[in-house]
Design a protein around this motif. Structure first.
Motif, short mmCIF file in Angstrom:
data_model
loop_
_atom_site.label_atom_id
_atom_site.label_comp_id
_atom_site.label_asym_id
_atom_site.label_seq_id
_atom_site.Cartn_x
_atom_site.Cartn_y
_atom_site.Cartn_z
N GLY A 29 -29.52 4.07 5.15
CA GLY A 29 -29.01 3.54 6.41
C GLY A 29 -28.98 2.03 6.43
N ASP A 30 -29.47 1.39 5.36
CA ASP A 30 -29.42 -0.07 5.24
C ASP A 30 -28.09 -0.45 4.62
OD1 ASP A 30 -31.92 -0.45 6.29
OD2 ASP A 30 -32.92 -0.63 4.36
N GLY A 31 -27.22 -1.07 5.38
CA GLY A 31 -25.92 -1.46 4.86
C GLY A 31 -25.12 -0.23 4.47
N ASP A 32 -24.01 -0.47 3.78
CA ASP A 32 -23.14 0.63 3.38
C ASP A 32 -23.60 1.35 2.12
OD1 ASP A 32 -21.50 -0.04 5.49
OD2 ASP A 32 -20.08 -1.18 4.26
N PHE A 33 -24.43 0.70 1.30
CA PHE A 33 -24.72 1.23 -0.02
C PHE A 33 -26.19 1.53 -0.29
CE2 PHE A 33 -21.03 -1.63 -0.35
CZ PHE A 33 -20.07 -0.71 -0.71
N GLY A 34 -27.07 1.21 0.63
CA GLY A 34 -28.51 1.41 0.41
C GLY A 34 -28.83 2.87 0.14
N THR A 35 -29.52 3.13 -0.98
CA THR A 35 -29.92 4.49 -1.32
C THR A 35 -31.36 4.50 -1.79
OG1 THR A 35 -29.05 4.27 -3.56
CG2 THR A 35 -27.61 5.31 -1.95
N GLU A 48 -25.88 -2.49 -3.45
CA GLU A 48 -24.90 -3.41 -4.04
C GLU A 48 -25.33 -4.81 -3.65
OE1 GLU A 48 -22.38 -3.04 -6.09
OE2 GLU A 48 -22.30 -0.86 -6.16
N PRO A 49 -24.91 -5.82 -4.40
CA PRO A 49 -25.30 -7.19 -4.06
C PRO A 49 -24.67 -7.62 -2.73
CG PRO A 49 -23.70 -7.19 -5.85
CD PRO A 49 -24.07 -5.75 -5.59
N GLU A 50 -25.22 -8.65 -2.13
CA GLU A 50 -24.70 -9.17 -0.87
C GLU A 50 -23.27 -9.67 -1.01
OE1 GLU A 50 -27.37 -11.87 1.11
OE2 GLU A 50 -29.09 -10.65 0.55
N GLU A 53 -19.09 -6.58 0.31
CA GLU A 53 -19.17 -6.30 1.74
C GLU A 53 -19.94 -5.00 1.99
OE1 GLU A 53 -16.31 -5.59 5.62
OE2 GLU A 53 -15.41 -6.36 3.79
N GLY A 54 -20.96 -5.08 2.82
CA GLY A 54 -21.80 -3.92 3.13
C GLY A 54 -23.03 -3.81 2.24
N GLY A 55 -23.12 -4.62 1.20
CA GLY A 55 -24.29 -4.62 0.32
C GLY A 55 -25.35 -5.57 0.82
N LEU A 56 -26.61 -5.19 0.66
CA LEU A 56 -27.72 -6.03 1.10
C LEU A 56 -28.57 -6.54 -0.06
CD1 LEU A 56 -28.82 -3.95 4.23
CD2 LEU A 56 -27.31 -5.95 4.15
N GLY A 57 -28.26 -6.13 -1.29
CA GLY A 57 -29.00 -6.61 -2.45
C GLY A 57 -30.45 -6.15 -2.50
N LYS A 58 -30.76 -4.97 -1.98
CA LYS A 58 -32.14 -4.48 -1.95
C LYS A 58 -32.57 -3.76 -3.22
CE LYS A 58 -32.90 -4.34 2.96
NZ LYS A 58 -33.56 -3.62 4.03
N GLY A 59 -31.66 -3.66 -4.19
CA GLY A 59 -32.00 -3.00 -5.44
C GLY A 59 -30.84 -3.13 -6.41
N PRO A 60 -31.02 -2.63 -7.62
CA PRO A 60 -29.93 -2.68 -8.60
C PRO A 60 -28.77 -1.79 -8.15
CG PRO A 60 -31.70 -1.30 -9.42
CD PRO A 60 -32.19 -1.93 -8.15
N ASN A 61 -27.57 -2.11 -8.62
CA ASN A 61 -26.44 -1.24 -8.33
C ASN A 61 -26.32 -0.20 -9.45
OD1 ASN A 61 -24.71 -2.17 -10.46
ND2 ASN A 61 -24.06 -3.89 -9.21
N PRO A 62 -25.50 0.83 -9.28
CA PRO A 62 -25.42 1.89 -10.28
C PRO A 62 -25.07 1.41 -11.69
CG PRO A 62 -24.45 2.65 -8.24
CD PRO A 62 -24.74 1.18 -8.06
N LEU A 63 -24.17 0.45 -11.82
CA LEU A 63 -23.83 -0.03 -13.16
C LEU A 63 -25.01 -0.78 -13.79
CD1 LEU A 63 -20.11 -1.17 -13.00
CD2 LEU A 63 -21.11 0.61 -14.43
#
Length: 154
Positions: A29-35, A48-50, A53-63
């Motif tokens: 529920g954090d941003g569009d991508f937080g999992t 996803e990184p900040e 759009e919609g990314g908060l940078g709270k962790g690595p992205n899938p790639l």
């Protein structure tokens, strides 16, 4: 990241009820991508990184996680071989970069480059052998083989 992290809306903890070998992911529920990613023994956040759009940078992205999986598996495979041979890897490192290539028929569309940096104490001859072993890591084999992904509804 710690295996335990609390937020107002969720708790990042491993899920002992999951079968070994299963990974479960749910939206935070954090941003569009937080999992929240959970295994039987570990948990971590992905995002996803900040700059996205919609990314908060709270962790690595899938790639980034895929790159980390390939680099870690490569180093672990070389380490297992070296340990069996009684050789220390010392400060040997593996890094991975990813590049999306133009799509051409019947050709790879993604390109991963693994760079091995060997400890200076490892002989050039042994570096060649370890480079061969690096190509035998399970993630390398998975990425270079035929893969089928099936999506099912629960």
């Amino acid at each position: 990241m710690s295996d335990n992290y609390s937020s107002d809306d969720y708790e990042v903890v491993a899920d002992a009820k999951l079968p070994q070998g299963m990974v479960s992911v749910r939206a935070t529920g954090d941003g569009d991508f937080g999992t929240l990613v959970q295994t039987k023994t570990h948990a971590w956040l992905m995002d996803e990184p900040e700059s996205v759009e919609g990314g908060l940078g709270k962790g690595p992205n899938p790639l980034e996680l895929m790159q980390a999986s390939l680099a870690s598996c490569t180093l672990m495979t070389m380490g297992m071989y070296a340990r069996r041979k009684g050789v220390e890897l010392g400060d040997t490192r593996a890094s991975v970069t990813y590049k999306k290539l133009p799509a051409l028929p019947r050709e790879a569309k993604s390109h991963f480059t693994v760079v091995l940096e060997f400890d200076p104490q490892i002989s050039p001859e042994y570096q060649v052998k370890l480079s061969e072993i690096a190509r035998k890591c399970p993630v390398h084999k998975l990425l270079t083989g035929m893969v089928e992904v099936v999506v099912e509804e629960a």
